[in-house]
Design a protein around this motif. Structure first.
Motif, PDB file in Angstrom:
ATOM      1  N   UNK A  98      34.290  43.283  41.232  1.00 34.93           N
ATOM      2  CA  UNK A  98      35.405  44.241  41.308  1.00 34.93           C
ATOM      3  C   UNK A  98      36.017  44.525  39.925  1.00 34.93           C
ATOM      4  N   UNK A  99      36.385  43.479  39.211  1.00 32.01           N
ATOM      5  CA  UNK A  99      37.042  43.639  37.907  1.00 32.01           C
ATOM      6  C   UNK A  99      36.169  44.385  36.903  1.00 32.01           C
ATOM      7  N   UNK A 100      34.918  43.920  36.681  1.00 27.68           N
ATOM      8  CA  UNK A 100      34.066  44.617  35.714  1.00 27.68           C
ATOM      9  C   UNK A 100      33.795  46.070  36.097  1.00 27.68           C
ATOM     10  N   UNK A 101      33.575  46.361  37.387  1.00 30.35           N
ATOM     11  CA  UNK A 101      33.250  47.741  37.778  1.00 30.35           C
ATOM     12  C   UNK A 101      34.415  48.685  37.510  1.00 30.35           C
ATOM     13  N   UNK A 102      35.616  48.255  37.920  1.00 29.83           N
ATOM     14  CA  UNK A 102      36.774  49.149  37.735  1.00 29.83           C
ATOM     15  C   UNK A 102      37.077  49.314  36.238  1.00 29.83           C
ATOM     16  N   UNK A 103      36.832  48.264  35.462  1.00 31.31           N
ATOM     17  CA  UNK A 103      37.132  48.343  34.021  1.00 31.31           C
ATOM     18  C   UNK A 103      36.159  49.275  33.308  1.00 31.31           C
ATOM     19  N   UNK A 104      34.881  49.186  33.626  1.00 29.37           N
ATOM     20  CA  UNK A 104      33.887  49.936  32.839  1.00 29.37           C
ATOM     21  C   UNK A 104      33.597  51.309  33.421  1.00 29.37           C
ATOM     22  N   UNK A 105      33.605  51.403  34.757  1.00 29.54           N
ATOM     23  CA  UNK A 105      33.202  52.676  35.384  1.00 29.54           C
ATOM     24  C   UNK A 105      34.364  53.429  36.027  1.00 29.54           C
ATOM     25  N   UNK A 106      35.537  52.796  36.088  1.00 27.23           N
ATOM     26  CA  UNK A 106      36.702  53.467  36.656  1.00 27.23           C
ATOM     27  C   UNK A 106      36.664  53.550  38.175  1.00 27.23           C
ATOM     28  N   UNK A 107      35.679  52.932  38.794  1.00 25.56           N
ATOM     29  CA  UNK A 107      35.660  52.916  40.259  1.00 25.56           C
ATOM     30  C   UNK A 107      34.866  51.713  40.767  1.00 25.56           C
ATOM     31  N   UNK A 108      35.230  51.289  41.961  1.00 22.42           N
ATOM     32  CA  UNK A 108      34.535  50.160  42.589  1.00 22.42           C
ATOM     33  C   UNK A 108      34.772  50.224  44.080  1.00 22.42           C
ATOM     34  N   UNK A 109      33.726  49.895  44.827  1.00 18.46           N
ATOM     35  CA  UNK A 109      33.867  49.782  46.281  1.00 18.46           C
ATOM     36  C   UNK A 109      33.261  48.433  46.657  1.00 18.46           C
ATOM     37  N   UNK A 110      34.117  47.512  47.059  1.00 13.93           N
ATOM     38  CA  UNK A 110      33.668  46.136  47.284  1.00 13.93           C
ATOM     39  C   UNK A 110      34.106  45.697  48.674  1.00 13.93           C
ATOM     40  N   UNK A 111      33.162  45.218  49.443  1.00 13.53           N
ATOM     41  CA  UNK A 111      33.497  44.766  50.800  1.00 13.53           C
ATOM     42  C   UNK A 111      34.503  43.631  50.750  1.00 13.53           C
ATOM     43  N   UNK A 112      35.443  43.630  51.672  1.00 10.28           N
ATOM     44  CA  UNK A 112      36.342  42.477  51.804  1.00 10.28           C
ATOM     45  C   UNK A 112      35.508  41.294  52.300  1.00 10.28           C
ATOM     46  N   UNK A 113      35.692  40.119  51.725  1.00 16.80           N
ATOM     47  CA  UNK A 113      34.826  39.000  52.110  1.00 16.80           C
ATOM     48  C   UNK A 113      35.094  38.447  53.510  1.00 16.80           C
ATOM     49  N   UNK A 114      36.287  38.625  54.043  1.00 17.39           N
ATOM     50  CA  UNK A 114      36.585  38.021  55.351  1.00 17.39           C
ATOM     51  C   UNK A 114      36.827  36.527  55.198  1.00 17.39           C
ATOM     52  N   UNK A 115      36.801  35.793  56.320  1.00 18.94           N
ATOM     53  CA  UNK A 115      37.066  34.348  56.268  1.00 18.94           C
ATOM     54  C   UNK A 115      35.842  33.597  55.782  1.00 18.94           C
ATOM     55  N   UNK A 116      35.970  32.297  55.652  1.00 18.82           N
ATOM     56  CA  UNK A 116      34.784  31.524  55.308  1.00 18.82           C
ATOM     57  C   UNK A 116      34.613  30.423  56.346  1.00 18.82           C
ATOM     58  N   UNK A 117      33.624  29.553  56.129  1.00 16.62           N
ATOM     59  CA  UNK A 117      33.256  28.573  57.156  1.00 16.62           C
ATOM     60  C   UNK A 117      34.424  27.697  57.586  1.00 16.62           C
TER      61      UNK A 117
END
Ligand code: UD1
Length: 420
Positions: A98-117
């Protein structure tokens, strides 16, 4: 799904080389998105999580070669800026893009991870941090959708010290306009390793290794190479294995400063240790004393060693209390350890562990990475045969664990392929 069959009772003795740190590698790989060109990451562990991160980055157009433990990333063809659910659901660390994409390309679409085990694991701090840097963030159909013309430096205070949020916001801030101040930043060694890598790429970061990071944004970064730091959790897991089996081992390729909280607890339990020029020497006592441990942020006792510590304390000569303040629900290993004869009572986020004389082999089920490690450890001392099912969890974070344990004298076999 593979399983492990272990015959307990063998003392572990010898030397084991510790692999590169999973959690450092999973931060360094997405950092490559910040510049165009070729990066070489040495000492990269061959793990399922590294494969998952590779698949995600390849889906964005990155070319990746993994030969022995050298990972080469070529970012010149990156043309997609999305982390689909199919990848993120396999591994939460996918959110690091998320951080690198928004910083370099100005956009990002990242799935929410949800819960874990073991329970909920929110990402609000990641999102709030990116928003503070000026990104417009919407939550749409299970995705974080972020846009920004140009990020702008900001003051960001984390209410909770978060490894992932610190890494993500730091990666976003290095290309922002102006200065970003992050307070209550995580100081885990993997975050320090990431910050040092970003500096090698041309970033300007002050306060590395402290909880106050001052980042002066630059307009461009360039590719760089680095060696991944040793895995402090793998090191701690092998020390507990030696402690439980009454053995003596030497770890090589380690930084003992990174696991001194674990060393201190092992010494309290009666173990002997010594930092060598070439590694770390360890000897188990004849009788393990009970020692309480509370998982907190670094440099305190790590939550990623909590399950292993419960396994160790389950054969100590008395009662200890093991508490987790980071992940208060992270106790899925407890019922499985009980199947092996451990006497453990859960009280909210603490396990009261009454040491027993011996554990006995049984079939047990892995539920997550470190829980699985605790079951292997218990199997190494349990009388008779222990089957640990669903070991794919272990393959996420331990490189060639059965080979390394075998080389130290353990009786452990991987049985491949069937549906267990
Ligand atoms: C990282 C490690 C993981 C380790 C954990 C804690 C990686 C890939 N994983 O996970 O192995 O167990 O650090 O040392 O490096 N929190 C929030 N909101 C957020 C983010 C975190 O409330 O947005 C909370 C979490 O629920 C948790 C605490 O902050 O209670 C610390 O979590 P965090 O340091 O973020 O863990 P991860 O980065 O996910």
């Amino acid at each position: 799904m593979d399983k492990f069959i272990i015959h307990g009772g063998r003392k572990l003795n010898g030397t084991v080389a510790i692999s590169g740190a999973k959690n450092a590698t999973l931060a360094l790989m997405p950092a490559a998105l910040l510049a165009s060109g070729t990066f070489k990451l040495g000492n990269t562990p061959r793990l399922r999580d590294v494969t998952t991160m590779s698949s995600l980055l390849k889906s964005m157009g990155m070319k990746i070669d993994f030969t022995n433990n050298l990972l080469t990333l070529d970012t010149r063809g990156v043309n997609k800026h999305e982390a689909p659910y199919e990848h993120v659901k396999k591994m939460r660390a996918s959110i690091y893009v998320l951080g690198p994409l928004i910083a370099r390309y100005g956009r990002a679409k990242v799935s929410l991870p949800g819960g874990c085990a073991w329970g909920p694991r929110p990402v609000n701090l990641h999102i709030d941090g990116i928003k503070k840097l000026g990104a417009n963030v919407e939550l749409e159909h299970g995705y974080i959708v972020a846009h920004a013309e140009k990020l702008t430096g900001a003051r960001i205070h984390f209410d909770i010290s978060s490894v992932g949020a610190t890494g993500n916001v730091m990666m976003a801030a290095v290309l922002a306009r102006g200065t970003t101040l992050i307070t209550n930043a995580a100081i885990e060694p993997e975050i320090t390793a990431l910050a040092e890598f970003l500096v090698k790429m041309g970033a300007k970061i002050d306060g590395i290794g402290t909880n106050r990071l001052e980042i002066e944004g630059v307009s461009d970064l360039h590719p760089s190479d680095c060696e991944t730091i040793p895995d402090r959790i793998e090191a701690g897991t092998f020390l507990v294995a030696a402690a439980m089996t009454g053995g003596s081992i030497t770890l090589t390729n380690v930084n003992p400063n990174h696991f001194s909280a674990v060393t201190a607890k092992l010494e309290d339990a009666g173990c002997k240790t010594e930092i060598l020029d070439s590694g770390f020497w360890f000897q188990a006592p004849t009788e393990l004393k009970p020692v309480d441990a509370t998982a907190v942020i670094y440099p305190g006792f790590p939550t990623d060693m909590q399950a292993q510590w419960i396994a160790l304390m389950s054969i100590a000569t008395g009662t200890s209390i093991v508490t987790d303040t980071i992940y208060t629900d992270r106790f899925k290993h407890v019922p499985e350890l009980e199947r092996l004869g451990a006497d453990i009572e859960l009280k909210k986020n603490a396990a009261v562990v009454r040491g027993v004389k011996s554990l006995t082999g049984a079939k047990v089920m892995s539920t997550d990475l470190r829980a699985s490690a605790s079951l292997i450890l218990a199997g190494l001392v349990a009388e008779g045969e222990t089957e640990v099912l669903r070991v794919y969890h272990l393959d996420r974070g331990y490189e060639a664990i059965e080979k390394k344990l075998k080389a130290l004298g353990a009786d452990i076999e991987r049985v491949a392929g069937e549906e267990f």
